[in-house]
Design an enzyme around this catalytic site. Structure first.
Site, PDB file in Angstrom:
ATOM      1  N   LYS A  13       0.819  -1.206   0.000  1.00  0.00           N
ATOM      2  CA  LYS A  13       0.000   0.000   0.000  1.00  0.00           C
ATOM      3  C   LYS A  13       0.864   1.272   0.000  1.00  0.00           C
ATOM      4  O   LYS A  13       0.575   2.225  -0.725  1.00  0.00           O
ATOM      5  CB  LYS A  13      -0.921  -0.019   1.227  1.00  0.00           C
ATOM      6  N   ARG A  88     -12.444   2.823   8.396  1.00  0.00           N
ATOM      7  CA  ARG A  88     -12.141   1.469   8.838  1.00  0.00           C
ATOM      8  C   ARG A  88     -13.410   0.652   9.055  1.00  0.00           C
ATOM      9  O   ARG A  88     -13.348  -0.572   9.144  1.00  0.00           O
ATOM     10  CB  ARG A  88     -11.378   1.494  10.170  1.00  0.00           C
ATOM     11  N   ARG A 127      10.681  -7.445   6.386  1.00  0.00           N
ATOM     12  CA  ARG A 127      10.555  -6.017   6.106  1.00  0.00           C
ATOM     13  C   ARG A 127      11.506  -5.184   6.965  1.00  0.00           C
ATOM     14  O   ARG A 127      11.757  -5.483   8.124  1.00  0.00           O
ATOM     15  CB  ARG A 127       9.108  -5.606   6.379  1.00  0.00           C
ATOM     16  N   ARG A 161      11.670  -4.384  12.062  1.00  0.00           N
ATOM     17  CA  ARG A 161      10.658  -3.995  13.044  1.00  0.00           C
ATOM     18  C   ARG A 161      10.438  -5.101  14.060  1.00  0.00           C
ATOM     19  O   ARG A 161      10.233  -6.248  13.699  1.00  0.00           O
ATOM     20  CB  ARG A 161       9.340  -3.682  12.339  1.00  0.00           C
ATOM     21  N   ARG A 172      -2.245  -9.736  13.135  1.00  0.00           N
ATOM     22  CA  ARG A 172      -2.574  -8.429  12.567  1.00  0.00           C
ATOM     23  C   ARG A 172      -3.382  -8.586  11.272  1.00  0.00           C
ATOM     24  O   ARG A 172      -4.309  -7.838  11.014  1.00  0.00           O
ATOM     25  CB  ARG A 172      -1.261  -7.685  12.269  1.00  0.00           C
TER      26      ARG A 172
END
Ligand SMILES: [Zn+2]
Length: 221
Positions: A13, A88, A127, A161, A172
């Site tokens: 995204k 959302r 990532r 991360r 998630r």
């Protein structure tokens, strides 16, 4: 071009959003960011949001909508916008539609970047993130130019991360799907939603995103 960009975490995204910003000269508006900004600037809506957050409560939809509405009045939104992180819920989507329709600038399209869970888990667990601007990079897709540092912050070494471990990522993604399924359905019903396969070569994904904007993009050209 007035868009909402949806996407499962890890489906690209951020990267695709940046490309649309460049291509159409419209801002990508991350609601989390403008909310923090409004709080920092002490605007009336920002103060209302802060009071709720300080009390450990969710910021009500009408306050968030108000903050989005103020942001959309800025000159850089004259050609359109990309909303990211909002709405959302279906209730928020309805409130957003009501606000935009009132302004005579209806939301035109919703691009939903989709990807199989196993593949985004693999992607997210490798990532890297810039400690300064929090932009994320992926060795197998949107890699940093020199492989080690943020493109915009050459002094910043990218870090892995801590919340990017496999179990947390799975959780998630599950939460994301549970939350956004009704929202996607809301936009699918009236024909504004386009599902776009988010994995694969970055340029190819951009091509699919642009194809999903056909009609909207033409009208603006
Ligand atoms: Zn950076």
């Amino acid at each position: 071009m007035r868009l909402v960009l949806l996407g499962v975490p890890g489906a690209g995204k951020g990267t695709q959003g940046r490309r649309l910003v460049e291509r159409f000269s419209i801002p990508q508006i991350a609601t989390g960011e403008i909310l923090r900004e409004a709080v920092k600037n002490g605007t009336p809506l920002g103060l209302a949001a802060k009071a709720r957050m300080d009390a450990g409560l969710l910021v009500p939809d009408e306050v968030v909508i108000g903050i989005v509405e103020e942001r959309l009045k800025a000159a850089d939104c004259a050609r359109g916008f990309i909303l990211d992180g909002f709405p959302r819920t279906t209730a928020q989507a309805e409130a957003l539609d009501a606000m935009l329709n009132r302004a005579g600038t209806p939301l035109e399209r919703v691009v939903n970047l989709v990807a199989p869970t196993d593949q985004v888990v693999a992607r997210l667990s490798t990532r890297l993130e810039c400690p300064v601007c929090h932009r994320t990079y992926n060795p197998s897709g949107a890699a940093p130019k020199d492989g080690v540092h943020c493109d915009e912050h050459p002094e910043a070494t990218l870090i892995h991360r801590v919340d990017d471990d496999v179990e947390k990522i799975r959780k998630r993604i599950e939460v994301f799907h549970a939350e956004t399924a009704p929202l996607a359905e809301y936009y699918r019903r009236d024909g504004r939603l386009r599902d776009v396969e988010g994995l694969g070569d970055v340029d190819e994904v951009t091509g699919r995103v642009l194809a999903a904007l056909e009609g909207v993009a033409k009208a603006r050209a």
